[in-house]
Design a protein around this motif. Structure first.
Motif, short mmCIF file in Angstrom:
data_model
loop_
_atom_site.label_atom_id
_atom_site.label_comp_id
_atom_site.label_asym_id
_atom_site.label_seq_id
_atom_site.Cartn_x
_atom_site.Cartn_y
_atom_site.Cartn_z
N VAL A 1 19.91 41.64 31.03
CA VAL A 1 21.11 41.32 30.67
C VAL A 1 21.26 41.71 29.19
O VAL A 1 22.38 42.20 28.78
CB VAL A 1 21.35 39.81 30.95
N LYS A 2 20.54 41.45 28.45
CA LYS A 2 20.55 41.54 26.99
C LYS A 2 20.08 43.14 26.64
O LYS A 2 20.40 43.73 25.63
CB LYS A 2 19.10 40.94 26.33
N ASN A 3 19.62 44.01 27.61
CA ASN A 3 19.24 45.26 27.51
C ASN A 3 18.00 45.36 26.48
O ASN A 3 18.26 46.11 25.28
CB ASN A 3 20.52 45.98 27.08
N ARG A 4 17.40 44.18 26.58
CA ARG A 4 16.19 44.06 25.64
C ARG A 4 14.77 45.24 25.97
O ARG A 4 14.61 45.40 27.34
CB ARG A 4 15.85 42.66 25.52
N PRO A 5 14.52 45.75 25.01
CA PRO A 5 13.37 46.75 25.19
C PRO A 5 12.23 45.77 25.83
O PRO A 5 12.04 44.84 25.32
CB PRO A 5 12.83 47.22 23.90
N PRO B 1 15.26 34.20 24.41
CA PRO B 1 15.29 34.95 23.15
C PRO B 1 16.92 34.62 22.61
O PRO B 1 17.68 33.83 23.32
CB PRO B 1 15.32 36.39 23.52
N SER B 2 17.26 35.14 21.51
CA SER B 2 18.89 34.77 21.16
C SER B 2 19.60 35.61 22.11
O SER B 2 19.42 36.33 22.75
CB SER B 2 18.91 35.45 19.74
N ALA B 3 20.59 34.84 22.27
CA ALA B 3 21.62 34.85 23.46
C ALA B 3 22.77 36.17 23.17
O ALA B 3 23.87 35.95 23.34
CB ALA B 3 22.39 33.56 23.79
N ASN B 4 22.21 37.19 22.30
CA ASN B 4 23.03 38.38 22.08
C ASN B 4 22.67 39.38 23.01
O ASN B 4 21.75 39.53 23.45
CB ASN B 4 22.98 38.65 20.71
N LEU B 5 23.53 40.31 22.94
CA LEU B 5 23.20 41.73 23.50
C LEU B 5 21.99 42.38 22.44
O LEU B 5 22.39 42.30 21.48
CB LEU B 5 24.33 42.76 23.77
N PRO C 1 24.03 41.04 16.29
CA PRO C 1 23.69 39.84 15.52
C PRO C 1 23.53 38.32 16.63
O PRO C 1 24.24 38.49 17.34
CB PRO C 1 25.00 39.66 14.30
N SER C 2 22.64 37.66 16.14
CA SER C 2 22.38 36.68 17.11
C SER C 2 23.68 35.74 16.94
O SER C 2 24.15 35.53 15.93
CB SER C 2 21.12 35.91 16.61
N PRO C 3 23.79 34.88 18.26
CA PRO C 3 24.97 34.16 18.25
C PRO C 3 24.97 32.67 17.50
O PRO C 3 23.75 32.11 17.90
CB PRO C 3 25.19 33.79 19.64
N LYS D 1 16.02 47.98 16.03
CA LYS D 1 17.12 48.16 15.29
C LYS D 1 17.88 46.59 15.70
O LYS D 1 17.79 46.25 16.75
CB LYS D 1 18.10 49.16 15.73
N HIS D 2 18.27 45.90 14.53
CA HIS D 2 18.53 44.41 14.70
C HIS D 2 19.78 44.27 13.80
O HIS D 2 20.04 44.96 12.76
CB HIS D 2 17.68 43.78 14.05
N TYR D 3 20.72 43.34 14.38
CA TYR D 3 21.77 42.94 13.66
C TYR D 3 22.96 43.66 12.93
O TYR D 3 23.76 43.30 12.53
CB TYR D 3 21.15 42.12 12.33
MG MG Z 1 16.84 38.21 19.13
#
Ligand code: MG
Ligand code: AMP
Length: 341
Positions: free
Chosen positions: A52-56, A139-143, A147-149, A233-235
């Motif tokens: 869902v997040k496309n998290r590595p 994890p933080s609920a962002n894609l 940025p984190s929600p 890469k973040h935020y």
């Molecule tokens: Mg996060």
């Protein structure tokens, strides 16, 4: 998928707890940022988070608990000094990396033999975990990359149609993700990610804190990282951002020279009137207001006709270390003194 918005009443939290137990994803508020929760003991549910997040897949998750019993269930051992540490700071925005217990599926830890654990303070987070009856990875609920929600609107923007439930818990009190520490033996700790529990607070109760170089500098190629999340890469807002350092008057003057139709500024409230187009970065003298403002401001830039962002730079003590850490990543480490802008 239909995403239902829940209130934080006991009946609705019980329903959300049952959803988690069934393997569904539930987005919920904590005092740091909103989390995207799944049953930590169910590898299928955990896999949904990464999709869902496309998290590595190499970026491990934090397991959230609501009592000591759950802690014993998920870690293999806890050094005495770390028991004393958590007695001081839990519940709260402190995550501790510990040897992973057998019940925690490897996917939670991205295959590492450790697991990151936190006992959040937010009453809704605690009630939800209690209702679920299992530790909840979140994890933080962002894609991934965004940025984190820090409020319901951010969660809806990223996750509507992708999760079963989002619980509305208002705005997050801290607004930055938890402090992550790695115990190094005895009272030595390595700070992997700064957050609401500051190095000063850890030192005040007798711990020695080594700040991982990746906290304030980009990870060099070939460098070993203690926290895989640091690699990613973040935020970052869509427009490039440059941080400008120096005395506020010189910083403002330098940025004013660059003003144009598609240029926006991330400015402390005290300096907002100096710019035609600026977004609030909280008060210059109130780090807590900056930490609450940052992620909302970064998301705001993406809704504006903006091609370049200039940001003022906060003081680095206390929570300021965490704010600098997030801002530097959002700016891809583009940072320049006012006189060279
Ligand atoms: Mg996060
Ligand atoms: P997030 O939940 O999206 O805020 O990210 C969790 C953070 O905790 C990331 O920076 C991870 O790299 C870090 N983390 C989680 N588990 C571990 C672990 N076992 N060892 C080191 N860092 C971890």
């Amino acid at each position: 998928m239909n995403t239902k918005i829940y209130a934080d009443s006991p009946a609705e939290l019980a329903e959300c707890g049952a959803l988690l137990r069934k393997g569904e994803l539930v987005c919920f508020p904590t005092e740091t940022v909103y989390g995207l929760g799944a049953n930590a003991l169910d590898p299928e549910a955990v896999a949904k988070i990464f999709r869902v997040k496309n998290r590595p897949a190499n970026n491990p998750l934090i397991a959230h608990i609501c009592d000591h019993g759950m802690l014993e269930q998920i870690v293999a051992e806890i050094p005495e000094e770390i028991r004393e540490l958590t007695a001081q700071f839990w519940p709260g925005p402190l995550t501790v990396v510990l040897p992973r217990g057998e019940k925690i599926p490897p996917i939670v830890s991205a295959g590492l033999d450790t697991v990151a654990v936190r006992w959040p303070e937010h009453p809704v987070a605690q009630a939800l975990i209690r209702e679920a009856g299992v530790p909840v990875v979140a994890p933080s609920a962002n894609l991934s990359g965004r940025p984190s929600p820090t409020c319901l609107a951010h969660c809806k923007d990223d996750l509507t149609g992708k999760v079963s439930a989002i619980i509305d818990g208002g705005s997050c009190a801290i607004g930055l993700e938890s402090t992550v520490i790695l115990p190094m033996g005895g009272k030595k700790l390595k700070l992997l990610r700064p957050g609401g529990i500051t190095p000063e607070m850890l030192e005040a109760v007798g711990y020695e804190v080594e700040i991982d170089p990746a906290v304030l500098a980009p990870v060099q190629e070939g460098q070993k990282v203690s926290s895989p999340g640091m690699l990613h890469k973040h935020y970052a807002p869509k427009a490039p951002m440059t941080i400008v350092t120096g005395e506020p008057d010189s910083v403002c003057a330098a940025i004013q020279q660059k003003q144009a139709e598609d240029v926006w500024v991330l400015a402390f409230d005290e300096y907002l009137p100096r710019f035609a187009q600026a977004v609030s970065f909280g008060s210059e003298t109130d780090a807590a207001s900056q930490s609450r403002a940052l992620f909302d401001a970064l998301r705001r830039f993406d809704t504006l006709p903006c091609k370049q962002i200039y940001a003022m730079y906060p003081a680095g003590d206390g929570v300021g270390l965490a704010i600098r850490n997030r801002l530097l990543r959002a700016a891809s480490f583009q940072i320049i003194p006012a006189e060279r802008l």
